[in-house]
Design a protein around this motif. Structure first.
Motif, PDB file in Angstrom:
ATOM      1  N   ASN A  40      -3.654  -2.445  15.660  1.00  0.00           N
ATOM      2  CA  ASN A  40      -3.590  -3.277  14.458  1.00  0.00           C
ATOM      3  C   ASN A  40      -3.438  -2.403  13.224  1.00  0.00           C
ATOM      4  O   ASN A  40      -3.316  -1.170  13.316  1.00  0.00           O
ATOM      5  CB  ASN A  40      -4.849  -4.150  14.368  1.00  0.00           C
ATOM      6  N   LEU A  41      -3.494  -3.046  12.059  1.00  0.00           N
ATOM      7  CA  LEU A  41      -3.266  -2.313  10.813  1.00  0.00           C
ATOM      8  C   LEU A  41      -4.340  -1.255  10.562  1.00  0.00           C
ATOM      9  O   LEU A  41      -4.039  -0.184  10.017  1.00  0.00           O
ATOM     10  CB  LEU A  41      -3.223  -3.295   9.634  1.00  0.00           C
ATOM     11  N   LEU A  42      -5.581  -1.528  10.916  1.00  0.00           N
ATOM     12  CA  LEU A  42      -6.634  -0.530  10.697  1.00  0.00           C
ATOM     13  C   LEU A  42      -6.373   0.726  11.513  1.00  0.00           C
ATOM     14  O   LEU A  42      -6.663   1.841  11.059  1.00  0.00           O
ATOM     15  CB  LEU A  42      -8.000  -1.123  11.054  1.00  0.00           C
ATOM     16  N   ASP A  43      -5.839   0.583  12.729  1.00  0.00           N
ATOM     17  CA  ASP A  43      -5.477   1.757  13.522  1.00  0.00           C
ATOM     18  C   ASP A  43      -4.373   2.556  12.850  1.00  0.00           C
ATOM     19  O   ASP A  43      -4.317   3.790  12.969  1.00  0.00           O
ATOM     20  CB  ASP A  43      -5.028   1.327  14.920  1.00  0.00           C
ATOM     21  N   GLU A  44      -3.481   1.882  12.142  1.00  0.00           N
ATOM     22  CA  GLU A  44      -2.357   2.570  11.512  1.00  0.00           C
ATOM     23  C   GLU A  44      -2.794   3.407  10.310  1.00  0.00           C
ATOM     24  O   GLU A  44      -2.191   4.446  10.021  1.00  0.00           O
ATOM     25  CB  GLU A  44      -1.303   1.547  11.070  1.00  0.00           C
ATOM     26  N   VAL A  45      -3.829   2.984   9.579  1.00  0.00           N
ATOM     27  CA  VAL A  45      -4.221   3.699   8.360  1.00  0.00           C
ATOM     28  C   VAL A  45      -5.421   4.618   8.576  1.00  0.00           C
ATOM     29  O   VAL A  45      -5.728   5.443   7.701  1.00  0.00           O
ATOM     30  CB  VAL A  45      -4.546   2.699   7.226  1.00  0.00           C
ATOM     31  N   ALA A  46      -6.134   4.496   9.704  1.00  0.00           N
ATOM     32  CA  ALA A  46      -7.328   5.317   9.934  1.00  0.00           C
ATOM     33  C   ALA A  46      -6.954   6.761  10.229  1.00  0.00           C
ATOM     34  O   ALA A  46      -5.861   7.059  10.713  1.00  0.00           O
ATOM     35  CB  ALA A  46      -8.154   4.743  11.086  1.00  0.00           C
ATOM     36  N   LEU A  54       0.822  -1.213   0.000  1.00  0.00           N
ATOM     37  CA  LEU A  54       0.000   0.000   0.000  1.00  0.00           C
ATOM     38  C   LEU A  54       0.854   1.261   0.000  1.00  0.00           C
ATOM     39  O   LEU A  54       0.446   2.293  -0.549  1.00  0.00           O
ATOM     40  CB  LEU A  54      -0.924  -0.010   1.213  1.00  0.00           C
ATOM     41  N   THR A  55       2.030   1.199   0.593  1.00  0.00           N
ATOM     42  CA  THR A  55       2.931   2.357   0.540  1.00  0.00           C
ATOM     43  C   THR A  55       3.438   2.573  -0.867  1.00  0.00           C
ATOM     44  O   THR A  55       3.490   3.714  -1.369  1.00  0.00           O
ATOM     45  CB  THR A  55       4.106   2.158   1.511  1.00  0.00           C
ATOM     46  N   GLU A  56       3.823   1.507  -1.541  1.00  0.00           N
ATOM     47  CA  GLU A  56       4.288   1.628  -2.925  1.00  0.00           C
ATOM     48  C   GLU A  56       3.165   2.097  -3.846  1.00  0.00           C
ATOM     49  O   GLU A  56       3.416   2.791  -4.836  1.00  0.00           O
ATOM     50  CB  GLU A  56       4.834   0.285  -3.397  1.00  0.00           C
ATOM     51  N   ALA A  57       1.909   1.736  -3.529  1.00  0.00           N
ATOM     52  CA  ALA A  57       0.772   2.192  -4.333  1.00  0.00           C
ATOM     53  C   ALA A  57       0.416   3.651  -4.050  1.00  0.00           C
ATOM     54  O   ALA A  57      -0.396   4.244  -4.771  1.00  0.00           O
ATOM     55  CB  ALA A  57      -0.448   1.304  -4.076  1.00  0.00           C
ATOM     56  N   GLY A  58       1.002   4.239  -3.001  1.00  0.00           N
ATOM     57  CA  GLY A  58       0.763   5.647  -2.679  1.00  0.00           C
ATOM     58  C   GLY A  58      -0.540   5.922  -1.974  1.00  0.00           C
ATOM     59  O   GLY A  58      -1.026   7.066  -1.988  1.00  0.00           O
ATOM     60  N   ILE A  59      -1.164   4.922  -1.331  1.00  0.00           N
ATOM     61  CA  ILE A  59      -2.445   5.144  -0.668  1.00  0.00           C
ATOM     62  C   ILE A  59      -2.379   4.857   0.831  1.00  0.00           C
ATOM     63  O   ILE A  59      -3.400   4.948   1.519  1.00  0.00           O
ATOM     64  CB  ILE A  59      -3.549   4.263  -1.304  1.00  0.00           C
ATOM     65  N   TRP A  60      -1.210   4.508   1.379  1.00  0.00           N
ATOM     66  CA  TRP A  60      -1.095   4.147   2.796  1.00  0.00           C
ATOM     67  C   TRP A  60      -1.546   5.300   3.699  1.00  0.00           C
ATOM     68  O   TRP A  60      -2.228   5.100   4.696  1.00  0.00           O
ATOM     69  CB  TRP A  60       0.338   3.726   3.111  1.00  0.00           C
ATOM     70  N   ASP A  61      -1.189   6.532   3.372  1.00  0.00           N
ATOM     71  CA  ASP A  61      -1.502   7.697   4.215  1.00  0.00           C
ATOM     72  C   ASP A  61      -2.721   8.469   3.728  1.00  0.00           C
ATOM     73  O   ASP A  61      -2.980   9.570   4.209  1.00  0.00           O
ATOM     74  CB  ASP A  61      -0.306   8.650   4.263  1.00  0.00           C
ATOM     75  N   ARG A  62      -3.476   7.937   2.749  1.00  0.00           N
ATOM     76  CA  ARG A  62      -4.550   8.729   2.134  1.00  0.00           C
ATOM     77  C   ARG A  62      -5.621   9.100   3.151  1.00  0.00           C
ATOM     78  O   ARG A  62      -5.983  10.275   3.284  1.00  0.00           O
ATOM     79  CB  ARG A  62      -5.165   7.960   0.968  1.00  0.00           C
TER      80      ARG A  62
END
Length: 586
Positions: A269-275, A140-148
């Motif tokens: 978890n991962l959802l907390d990281e991207v929310a 997701l970082t390489e796709a450019g949407i991790w921090d969207r």
């Protein structure tokens, strides 16, 4: 070649016969002497039972083909210890997991070969989970949407919140205890989507709910301010279900802020990281919503109070200014009104005589133009009648040759008849327009003089005071209104008189044209009656010489030997007395 020897049946060569159980027991004894071994494989199936937990382990090659499979399991005490270790680490031992297990081989005469699980390496399972999480982060970082979603601005107020939570969860009840009060007060609307969080289908169901929210955000009337994903209690091991590539990507792509309240702080978890906003529990999520709404309401209240205070101060200053201006204007109001009335009377006195003079002049001009139109029309009619009579008299010597000339003359007379009144009408209309322009110019000059006088008076009033008290101002306005009405009435009456004169002139010209057309019609009827064809049809005959020329007198006919008689049905030749009969010529 010698034949092969048959199988021997010598009892000394064969072993002593044994039963199947004894045979399997002997092999089982050999298998049981083998030490336990750590085996890397995949847990393909898991079924927890009261007396024995059954498992199936497989191994796949690099192309995904199954190359080995064995049945086995563990005893209840061993399973409880393994499950406790995994839950404590926030993991769940489930089918499809890559595991490192310690196996002891067993061969039972009744149940066959199987393996008994003595231990499962927890660090190996943690390494596999972490590897999956890191792979999701990298993609997701390489796709450019991790921090969207995390980069979206935090809501400064909440109007509508979509809530995704498992049905009947204890944390959901705590959440709704506060959310229902906000909803009942009309402050925030909560829309609930109930989905499971602790099954293999959980990621797909949560993604489906997020898609519904995403589609509803296209309409401003249903667009939520945020999406809350809450779990509300449960084992930490259940969080492993949320380590899903598509689920994390769906949260990243949401076009509204996502707020998570899935577990305790140590269960991040991962959802907390991207929310956009990560809270520990559902209660903290609803408390965040409540605090933002209260803060927004407080800020709005302070803003309203500030506006009210500013408005009161402004009104007070303006009232003080108006008082000063009214006091200053009261001293000079009477003088200003007197000057305005005097200027208005002077201007009105100048307008009335000049307006009446221009009206009388315009009436005289219109009457003269109307008289000229009538004289011109009757002169044209008399000229047309004279021309027609002269032409009709000339028809008798040579009817056929003169008929075309008569018709041309009639047409020319008609054209002249029509053109004469039209030119006169145009000249009269031009004169009326000139008169109206003159009247309008004169009235405009008078009104301009009136405006100049009023302007001077107004300038004098304004020079003495910036404003006039309401009573004095109303008096001036009423005077100006009456003067304006008088001027408008004079101009309107003048315009009505000019319009009436013009209408009468046009009507008289129309009647003259109608009379000319009637006279021309009578002349045309008489001319048609003299047409040779109509004369012959009435029973008359036309006498001609041998060359076709008309014979117009008896003396001329007597001197001719041959006379041609033209009649309705043909031409015949007449002879002298010695001829016995006439020859008929068709």
């Amino acid at each position: 070649m010698p034949e092969a020897a048959p199988p021997t049946t010598d009892a000394t060569v064969r072993n002593a016969t044994v039963g199947l159980k004894a045979y399997l027991d002997d092999i089982g004894a050999v298998v049981s002497r083998m030490p336990p071994v750590w085996v890397r494989c995949e847990l393909h199936a898991l079924r927890v039972g009261g007396r024995f937990t059954r498992m199936e382990f497989i191994e796949l090659d690099s192309e995904g083909r199954q190359v080995a499979k064995v049945q086995g399991g563990c005893w209840p005490a061993t399973w409880r210890w393994i499950e406790h270790e995994f839950h404590g680490a926030g993991l769940a031992l489930e089918a499809g997991s890559q595991v490192l297990v310690k196996l002891q081989a067993r061969l039972n005469p009744t149940f066959g070969f199987q393996v008994v699980v003595e231990d499962v390496d927890l660090t190996f399972a943690l390494g596999d989970l972490n590897a999956r999480m890191q792979a999701i982060r990298t993609r997701l970082t390489e796709a450019g949407i991790w921090d969207r979603n995390r980069s979206l601005p935090r809501p400064d107020d909440f109007v509508r919140v979509a809530v995704i939570a498992p049905a009947g969860a204890a944390g959901l009840g705590d959440f709704r205890s506060t959310a229902d009060r906000l909803d009942a007060a009309g402050l925030v609307e909560f829309v609930y989507h109930e989905v499971p969080f602790q099954t293999r289908e959980a990621p797909a169901r949560i993604v489906e709910a997020l898609r519904l929210v995403y589609r509803s955000s296209a309409d401003e009337g249903t667009r939520p301010s945020a999406v809350a994903i809450i779990r509300g209690g449960g084992a930490s091991a259940d969080l492993a279900w949320l380590v899903d590539d598509k689920l994390v990507e769906a949260v990243c792509r949401m076009n509204v802020p996502v707020i998570t309240g899935i577990g305790h702080e140590q269960d991040r978890n991962l959802l907390d990281e991207v929310a956009c906003i990560a809270c520990d529990t559902p209660s903290k999520v609803v408390e965040l919503v409540r605090s933002v709404v209260v803060r927004a309401a407080s800020e709005a209240g302070r803003a309203i109070e500030t506006i009210r205070s500013d408005a009161l101060r402004t009104v007070e200053r303006r009232e003080a200014d108006v008082g000063v201006l009214n006091a200053a204007a009261g001293r000079d109001a009477t003088e200003g009104v007197r000057l305005a009335e005097a200027a208005a009377r002077r201007t009105a006195g100048e307008i009335e005589p000049r307006s009446r003079t221009m009206l009388d002049a315009s009436r005289s001009t219109v009457a003269a133009a109307l008289l000229a139109v009538e004289r011109n029309a009757w002169q044209v009619v008399r000229t047309a009648e004279s021309t027609v009579r002269t032409t009709a008299t000339a028809l008798e010597p040579d009817a056929r040759a003169r008929l075309d000339e008569v018709r041309d003359a009639i047409v020319a007379s008609a054209d002249e008849t029509r053109a004469g009144p039209r030119r006169s009408t145009e000249l009269a209309a031009q004169g009326v327009r000139n008169v109206r322009r003159s009247v309008a110019s004169a009235v405009e000059g008078c009104v301009r003089s009136f405006d100049v006088g009023i302007g001077r008076a107004t300038s004098e009033i304004r020079a003495r005071s910036e404003s006039v008290p309401q009573a004095a101002s109303d008096a001036v306005e009423e005077l100006l209104r009456r003067l304006g009405n008088d001027v408008g009435t004079s101009v309107r009456l003048l315009d009505q008189d000019v319009t009436a004169c013009r209408r009468r002139m046009v009507e008289d010209a129309g009647r003259a044209l109608d009379e000319c057309a009637s006279a021309i019609g009578g002349i045309r009827v008489r001319a048609d009656a003299l047409h040779p064809g109509n004369v012959l049809a009435a029973g008359y005959a036309i006498l001609r010489d041998e060359n076709g020329g008309p014979l117009t007198s008896a003396s001329v006919v007597g001197g001719r030997r041959i006379v041609m008689a033209e009649m309705r049905d043909g031409t015949t030749r007449l002879r002298s007395d010695e001829d016995h009969e006439g020859d008929r010529i068709e």
